[in-house]
Design an enzyme around this catalytic site. Structure first.
Site, PDB file in Angstrom:
ATOM      1  N   CYS A   1       0.819  -1.228   0.000  1.00  0.00           N
ATOM      2  CA  CYS A   1       0.000   0.000   0.000  1.00  0.00           C
ATOM      3  C   CYS A   1       0.846   1.269   0.000  1.00  0.00           C
ATOM      4  O   CYS A   1       0.362   2.341  -0.352  1.00  0.00           O
ATOM      5  CB  CYS A   1      -0.928   0.005   1.204  1.00  0.00           C
ATOM      6  SG  CYS A   1      -1.994  -1.451   1.215  1.00  0.00           S
TER       7      CYS A   1
ATOM      8  N   ASN B   1     -10.103  -1.087  -1.394  1.00  0.00           N
ATOM      9  CA  ASN B   1      -8.662  -0.889  -1.239  1.00  0.00           C
ATOM     10  C   ASN B   1      -7.951  -1.387  -2.504  1.00  0.00           C
ATOM     11  O   ASN B   1      -7.900  -2.595  -2.744  1.00  0.00           O
ATOM     12  CB  ASN B   1      -8.183  -1.658  -0.006  1.00  0.00           C
ATOM     13  CG  ASN B   1      -6.703  -1.492   0.261  1.00  0.00           C
ATOM     14  OD1 ASN B   1      -5.957  -0.973  -0.570  1.00  0.00           O
ATOM     15  ND2 ASN B   1      -6.268  -1.949   1.426  1.00  0.00           N
TER      16      ASN B   1
ATOM     17  N   HIS C   1      -3.973   6.729   2.118  1.00  0.00           N
ATOM     18  CA  HIS C   1      -4.271   5.418   1.537  1.00  0.00           C
ATOM     19  C   HIS C   1      -5.689   4.988   1.908  1.00  0.00           C
ATOM     20  O   HIS C   1      -6.158   5.252   3.014  1.00  0.00           O
ATOM     21  CB  HIS C   1      -3.250   4.405   2.050  1.00  0.00           C
ATOM     22  CG  HIS C   1      -3.583   3.012   1.660  1.00  0.00           C
ATOM     23  ND1 HIS C   1      -3.744   2.650   0.349  1.00  0.00           N
ATOM     24  CD2 HIS C   1      -3.823   1.897   2.405  1.00  0.00           C
ATOM     25  CE1 HIS C   1      -4.054   1.360   0.300  1.00  0.00           C
ATOM     26  NE2 HIS C   1      -4.112   0.890   1.529  1.00  0.00           N
TER      27      HIS C   1
HETATM   28  O1  UT7 Z   1      -4.192  -1.909   3.116  1.00  0.00           O
HETATM   29  C1  UT7 Z   1      -3.352  -2.385   4.102  1.00  0.00           C
HETATM   30  C2  UT7 Z   1      -3.815  -1.975   5.400  1.00  0.00           C
HETATM   31  N1  UT7 Z   1      -5.056  -2.644   5.728  1.00  0.00           N
HETATM   32  C3  UT7 Z   1      -5.777  -2.136   6.677  1.00  0.00           C
HETATM   33  O2  UT7 Z   1      -5.425  -1.121   7.203  1.00  0.00           O
HETATM   34  C4  UT7 Z   1      -7.004  -2.877   7.119  1.00  0.00           C
HETATM   35  C5  UT7 Z   1      -7.098  -2.768   8.633  1.00  0.00           C
HETATM   36  N2  UT7 Z   1      -8.154  -3.519   9.237  1.00  0.00           N
HETATM   37  C6  UT7 Z   1      -9.490  -3.269   9.022  1.00  0.00           C
HETATM   38  O3  UT7 Z   1      -9.847  -2.482   8.201  1.00  0.00           O
HETATM   39  C7  UT7 Z   1     -10.486  -3.963   9.915  1.00  0.00           C
HETATM   40  O4  UT7 Z   1      -9.826  -4.601  10.965  1.00  0.00           O
HETATM   41  C8  UT7 Z   1     -11.418  -4.971   9.180  1.00  0.00           C
HETATM   42  C9  UT7 Z   1     -12.346  -4.245   8.247  1.00  0.00           C
HETATM   43  C10 UT7 Z   1     -10.588  -6.000   8.427  1.00  0.00           C
HETATM   44  C11 UT7 Z   1     -12.270  -5.721  10.201  1.00  0.00           C
HETATM   45  O5  UT7 Z   1     -13.035  -4.776  10.948  1.00  0.00           O
HETATM   46  P1  UT7 Z   1     -13.063  -4.807  12.521  1.00  0.00           P
HETATM   47  O6  UT7 Z   1     -13.966  -3.739  12.937  1.00  0.00           O
HETATM   48  O7  UT7 Z   1     -11.644  -4.761  13.008  1.00  0.00           O
HETATM   49  O8  UT7 Z   1     -13.734  -6.180  12.794  1.00  0.00           O
HETATM   50  P2  UT7 Z   1     -13.150  -7.442  13.604  1.00  0.00           P
HETATM   51  O9  UT7 Z   1     -12.124  -8.148  12.812  1.00  0.00           O
HETATM   52  O10 UT7 Z   1     -12.812  -7.013  14.995  1.00  0.00           O
HETATM   53  O11 UT7 Z   1     -14.459  -8.337  13.653  1.00  0.00           O
HETATM   54  C12 UT7 Z   1     -15.665  -7.890  14.303  1.00  0.00           C
HETATM   55  C13 UT7 Z   1     -16.764  -8.901  13.988  1.00  0.00           C
HETATM   56  C14 UT7 Z   1     -16.323 -10.343  14.173  1.00  0.00           C
HETATM   57  O12 UT7 Z   1     -17.428 -11.063  14.660  1.00  0.00           O
HETATM   58  P3  UT7 Z   1     -17.563 -11.404  16.230  1.00  0.00           P
HETATM   59  O13 UT7 Z   1     -16.317 -12.175  16.579  1.00  0.00           O
HETATM   60  O14 UT7 Z   1     -17.632 -10.079  16.906  1.00  0.00           O
HETATM   61  O15 UT7 Z   1     -18.819 -12.199  16.290  1.00  0.00           O
HETATM   62  C15 UT7 Z   1     -15.998 -10.782  12.779  1.00  0.00           C
HETATM   63  O16 UT7 Z   1     -16.138 -12.180  12.620  1.00  0.00           O
HETATM   64  O17 UT7 Z   1     -17.127  -8.781  12.599  1.00  0.00           O
HETATM   65  C16 UT7 Z   1     -17.037 -10.059  11.974  1.00  0.00           C
HETATM   66  N3  UT7 Z   1     -16.651  -9.830  10.580  1.00  0.00           N
HETATM   67  C17 UT7 Z   1     -17.537  -9.681   9.602  1.00  0.00           C
HETATM   68  N4  UT7 Z   1     -18.872  -9.701   9.589  1.00  0.00           N
HETATM   69  C18 UT7 Z   1     -19.486  -9.497   8.414  1.00  0.00           C
HETATM   70  C19 UT7 Z   1     -15.398  -9.711  10.067  1.00  0.00           C
HETATM   71  N5  UT7 Z   1     -15.451  -9.487   8.737  1.00  0.00           N
HETATM   72  C20 UT7 Z   1     -16.773  -9.462   8.423  1.00  0.00           C
HETATM   73  C21 UT7 Z   1     -17.478  -9.266   7.232  1.00  0.00           C
HETATM   74  N6  UT7 Z   1     -18.827  -9.284   7.282  1.00  0.00           N
HETATM   75  N7  UT7 Z   1     -16.850  -9.040   6.067  1.00  0.00           N
END
Ligand code: UT7
Length: 332
Positions: A114, A289, A259
């Site tokens: 990125c 992204n 980004h």
């Molecule tokens: O480009 C390089 C740099 N990349 C980044 O900077 C990305 C950084 N990370 C992120 O953008 C976020 O961490 C994500 C978008 C990947 C995930 O969002 P989050 O708010 O951190 O969610 P999480 O991983 O803490 O998950 C929260 C909940 C989980 O369910 P439980 O355990 O609370 O029941 C996940 O299983 O959301 C669930 N979840 C989803 N639900 C529906 C994770 N992905 C999804 C999804 N749809 N796509």
């Protein structure tokens, strides 16, 4: 010493629009979750096998060449940033060079994910200021969609990524009041495995096995929360470093382009820098992204819409796998 200016820009995304609702065909997810947690509404994906990253880059380059009244033969060098090269080797730069019909000029591939466009900008800027090259085609191009895990484990990454390319044709100016004022690059390899693709890899023997395929090791993996927190802190710090290096403050910034990985990351950076909405630009809602392509796509949209005008102070920042991150300050 000359300074580096953006002579022309262009971007291209595939015409296939993939909405959040469409993703529910593969994963247990929802439009609401994706919009609220990431800001993404839709992304573009190639039709598999029809377009490679160098094809997207070629379309973006054609637009930039035409807009700038520049011929391919005017280019001295290609710097091609990608994490998704057409092939393991050679890099994407030579395929773009071939498609442009400019044999002979050097083609450097930059593999900083990125942050690739900013690493490329820093190299191109040094070459232009030193006089080694006068016209550099700087490319960020990605095809993610052919490497997505459509099984349950791929959900968190699969909803985030889109395909696209953005380019800038960089040149030299003797006007001391314009151009790239500074670039600032960083990396911390201690976190390499928090966002990576393990296989196929020369570090492994065999490079890829049936077991790797069964385990999905050929798909990218990310520890989302860790990457999220690190992205906010690193981009914030690097923007502050870049502004301080030029004796500037957030109030001086006309436009910050960060980004596009997650809208919430960029909103946190904006808030902590105290920037108004008119000082920032985000387009993740339409493209997701696109990794090395996000910054040049956003720059080109801002030029086209008049958000970025001659004399504006533009700040760029990015963070990604590696970890790598950085920033640049440009007097447009
Ligand atoms: O480009 C390089 C740099 N990349 C980044 O900077 C990305 C950084 N990370 C992120 O953008 C976020 O961490 C994500 C978008 C990947 C995930 O969002 P989050 O708010 O951190 O969610 P999480 O991983 O803490 O998950 C929260 C909940 C989980 O369910 P439980 O355990 O609370 O029941 C996940 O299983 O959301 C669930 N979840 C989803 N639900 C529906 C994770 N992905 C999804 C999804 N749809 N796509």
């Amino acid at each position: 010493m000359p300074r580096t200016v953006f002579l022309s820009t262009g971007f291209y995304v595939p015409d296939r629009v993939v909405t959040n609702d469409e993703l529910t065909r593969w994963w247990q997810t929802s439009d609401e979750w994706i919009r609220e947690r990431t800001g993404i509404r839709e992304r573009r994906w190639v039709r598999p096998g029809e377009q490679a990253g160098s094809d997207l880059a070629l379309e973006a380059t054609r637009i930039a060449l035409e807009r700038g009244g520049i011929q391919p033969s005017d280019l001295d060098c290609i710097v091609y940033a990608t994490l998704s090269p057409d092939y393991f080797f050679p890099g994407g730069g030579v395929f773009l060079q071939r498609k442009l019909g400019v044999p002979g000029i050097p083609a450097l591939d930059v593999r900083n994910q990125c942050t690739g466009f900013l690493y490329g900008l820093s190299v191109a800027d040094a070459w232009i200021r030193s006089g080694q090259y006068r016209r550099v085609l700087l490319v960020g191009s990605e095809v993610h969609s052919t490497g997505i895990d459509f099984g349950p484990a791929g959900r968190d990454l699969g909803v985030l990524f889109g395909d696209g390319a953005g380019v800038a044709i960089l040149g030299a100016t003797d006007d001391p009041g314009r151009g790239v004022l500074s670039t600032h690059l960083f990396a911390d390899g201690r976190h390499a495995e928090l966002l990576w693709c393990e296989s196929d890899a020369s570090a492994r023997f065999p490079r890829i096995s049936h077991e790797d395929l069964d385990a999905g090791r050929h798909y990218p993996k990310m520890q989302g929360r860790e990457v999220f927190k690190s992205a906010v802190a690193a981009m914030l710090e690097s923007v502050r470093t870049a502004l301080a290096a030029n004796g500037l403050a957030p109030a001086d910034v006309n436009l910050l382009i960060a980004h596009q990985a997650n809208l919430r990351i960029n909103e946190m950076v904006q808030r902590q820098l105290g920037l108004r909405d008119d000082q920032v630009y985000n387009n993740i809602d339409r493209y997701g992204n696109t990794t090395a392509a996000t910054i040049p796509i956003a720059i080109d949209e801002c030029v086209a819409s008049g958000r970025l005008k001659r004399g504006d102070l533009l700040v760029l920042t990015a963070f990604g796998s590696g970890f790598t991150w950085g920033s640049a300050v440009v007097r447009w």
